[in-house]
Scaffold this motif. Structure first.
Motif, PDB file in Angstrom:
ATOM      1  N   ALA A 167       0.809  -1.220   0.000  1.00  0.00           N
ATOM      2  CA  ALA A 167       0.000   0.000   0.000  1.00  0.00           C
ATOM      3  C   ALA A 167       0.840   1.266   0.000  1.00  0.00           C
ATOM      4  N   CYS A 168       2.182   1.122  -0.023  1.00  0.00           N
ATOM      5  CA  CYS A 168       3.067   2.287   0.050  1.00  0.00           C
ATOM      6  C   CYS A 168       3.017   3.095  -1.245  1.00  0.00           C
ATOM      7  N   SER A 169       3.163   4.409  -1.090  1.00  0.00           N
ATOM      8  CA  SER A 169       3.171   5.298  -2.247  1.00  0.00           C
ATOM      9  C   SER A 169       4.577   5.403  -2.816  1.00  0.00           C
ATOM     10  N   SER A 170       4.703   6.096  -3.921  1.00  0.00           N
ATOM     11  CA  SER A 170       6.001   6.262  -4.574  1.00  0.00           C
ATOM     12  C   SER A 170       6.736   7.497  -4.069  1.00  0.00           C
ATOM     13  N   LEU A 171       6.031   8.615  -3.944  1.00  0.00           N
ATOM     14  CA  LEU A 171       6.665   9.849  -3.487  1.00  0.00           C
ATOM     15  C   LEU A 171       6.993   9.803  -2.004  1.00  0.00           C
ATOM     16  N   ALA A 172       6.133   9.167  -1.230  1.00  0.00           N
ATOM     17  CA  ALA A 172       6.333   9.051   0.218  1.00  0.00           C
ATOM     18  C   ALA A 172       6.332   7.566   0.572  1.00  0.00           C
ATOM     19  N   PRO A 173       7.482   6.912   0.523  1.00  0.00           N
ATOM     20  CA  PRO A 173       7.553   5.447   0.565  1.00  0.00           C
ATOM     21  C   PRO A 173       6.991   4.777   1.805  1.00  0.00           C
ATOM     22  N   ILE A 174       6.765   5.510   2.904  1.00  0.00           N
ATOM     23  CA  ILE A 174       6.147   4.881   4.080  1.00  0.00           C
ATOM     24  C   ILE A 174       4.779   5.486   4.394  1.00  0.00           C
ATOM     25  N   TYR A 175       4.248   6.287   3.473  1.00  0.00           N
ATOM     26  CA  TYR A 175       2.878   6.784   3.569  1.00  0.00           C
ATOM     27  C   TYR A 175       1.965   5.859   2.756  1.00  0.00           C
ATOM     28  N   SER A 176       0.804   5.561   3.298  1.00  0.00           N
ATOM     29  CA  SER A 176      -0.170   4.779   2.543  1.00  0.00           C
ATOM     30  C   SER A 176      -0.758   5.621   1.419  1.00  0.00           C
ATOM     31  N   ARG A 177      -1.031   4.990   0.297  1.00  0.00           N
ATOM     32  CA  ARG A 177      -1.660   5.709  -0.814  1.00  0.00           C
ATOM     33  C   ARG A 177      -3.022   6.253  -0.406  1.00  0.00           C
TER      34      ARG A 177
END
Length: 361
Positions: free
Chosen positions: A175-185
């Motif tokens: 569920a990790c995003s690309s710009l913020a690798p430890i933020y959930s999408r």
């Protein structure tokens, strides 16, 4: 049950999400970026400090609107701190960060954005309260304004800490995003949509208030004998707020749209290529706001210029007086009177330009 990765460094998450941290972003290119970033941050610190000091020093600014304006300057000052921290924890350094340090880096940015956004909302309420009564300033007491300012920062700190409190992907890598690798999408979608919706609401509200002010001012101008300057004061304040809001929306909307696209997992949007430019655009907003204050508000500009002028004069006087022997000062009352007169003349020179500026404003 999903495995959690609280003890991993950021390189683990960057590799899992295929996030580009631009390892080649070193050498002269990095030095140029750091130099520009340092210059802008210094300008943010100095200019916003002047705005806050002007509101404290000038009794004409001791009203709810200007207290909130000073708090907006404080939010920009805080944004400068966030950008300084970001400058030394980005690029190749990003992969070496711990999870907690990365959360702190992003949390500072999110807190500064929320503080500015909520502050503009509160200013909108204050302007609505005053404009509907056709007053320059609302009747908010200092206690209520203080409570509002404390509430603004409480909300900002909470929103900046939401990912740290649990809305992250440390236990769900997919569920990790690309710009913020430890933020959930899902969090990025929530965060960006919430801010964009608030942007839209604020723009609509301010446009309606401004149209109301213009209409009432035109009606009252033909029936009242008050000065033209006094009738135009609410309009001038609204123009200042509208300019601030416009700059805020223009500087932050592109970045929020990029976050939304990342939250929606848009793999072909090329968001990695533009993210740094949009972050610099957001930084530019904190640079622009003090310029808007001084350009749109003549009294603010005069107060800031007076502080700079008198500060320079005081330092000059201190240097001159330090070179005067004590025996000379005590030689006669006439001599000391001469120096007192000289000090008065210097003070007059310092304030002379301000009086002229007041006349012109």
């Amino acid at each position: 049950m999903n495995e959690c990765y609280y003890d991993k460094r950021m390189d683990f998450f960057y590799n899992k999400t295929n996030t580009d941290t631009v390892d080649e972003w070193t050498g002269p290119k990095l030095i140029v970026v750091l130099c520009f970033g340092t210059f802008f941050c210094l300008f943010i610190f100095i200019s916003n400090s002047l705005v806050i000091a002007a509101v404290v020093k000038n009794k004409r600014f001791h009203f709810p609107f200007y207290y909130l304006l000073a708090n907006l300057a404080a939010a920009d000052f805080f944004a400068g701190i966030a950008y300084v921290f970001l400058m030394f924890n980005t690029g190749p350094v990003s992969k070496t960060l711990t999870v907690n340090r990365w959360f702190l880096r992003q949390g500072l940015l999110d807190t500064s954005l929320t503080a500015s956004l909520v502050n503009l909302l509160v200013i909108a309420v204050e302007r609505h309260m005053s404009i509907m009564r056709m007053k320059i300033h609302s009747n908010l007491t200092k206690k209520r304004v203080t409570f509002l300012i404390i509430s603004i920062w409480a909300i900002a700190i909470f929103m900046g800490a939401v990912p740290t409190l649990g809305w992250n992907c440390l236990c769900d890598i997919t569920a990790c995003s690309s710009l913020a690798p430890i933020y959930s999408r899902s969090y990025l979608v929530f965060w960006s949509v919430l801010n964009l919706v608030v942007f839209f609401i604020m723009v609509v509200v301010y446009i309606r208030i401004y149209m109301y002010v213009q209409r009432k001012t035109n009606v009252l101008s033909s029936h009242t004998s008050g000065s033209i300057g006094r009738r135009r004061t609410p309009v001038k304040l609204m123009k200042t707020v509208m300019t601030l809001l416009g700059a805020f929306v223009v500087c932050w909307t592109p970045g929020l749209v990029v976050l939304l696209l990342d939250g929606l997992n848009c793999t072909y949007c090329g968001i990695q290529n533009v993210k740094r430019w949009f972050l610099l655009l957001a930084l530019l907003n904190s640079v622009m706001n003090p310029i808007i204050y001084s350009y749109k508000d003549d009294e603010m500009w005069v107060t800031m210029k007076r502080m700079i002028c008198c500060s320079a004069e005081d330092k000059s006087q201190d240097r001159r007086s330090s070179r005067i022997p004590s025996t000379v000062l005590c030689r006669s009352t006439d001599t000391s009177g001469h120096y007192i007169e000289d000090g008065i003349i210097q003070g007059t020179i310092c304030g002379k330009g301000d009086l002229g500026d007041k006349g012109n404003s």
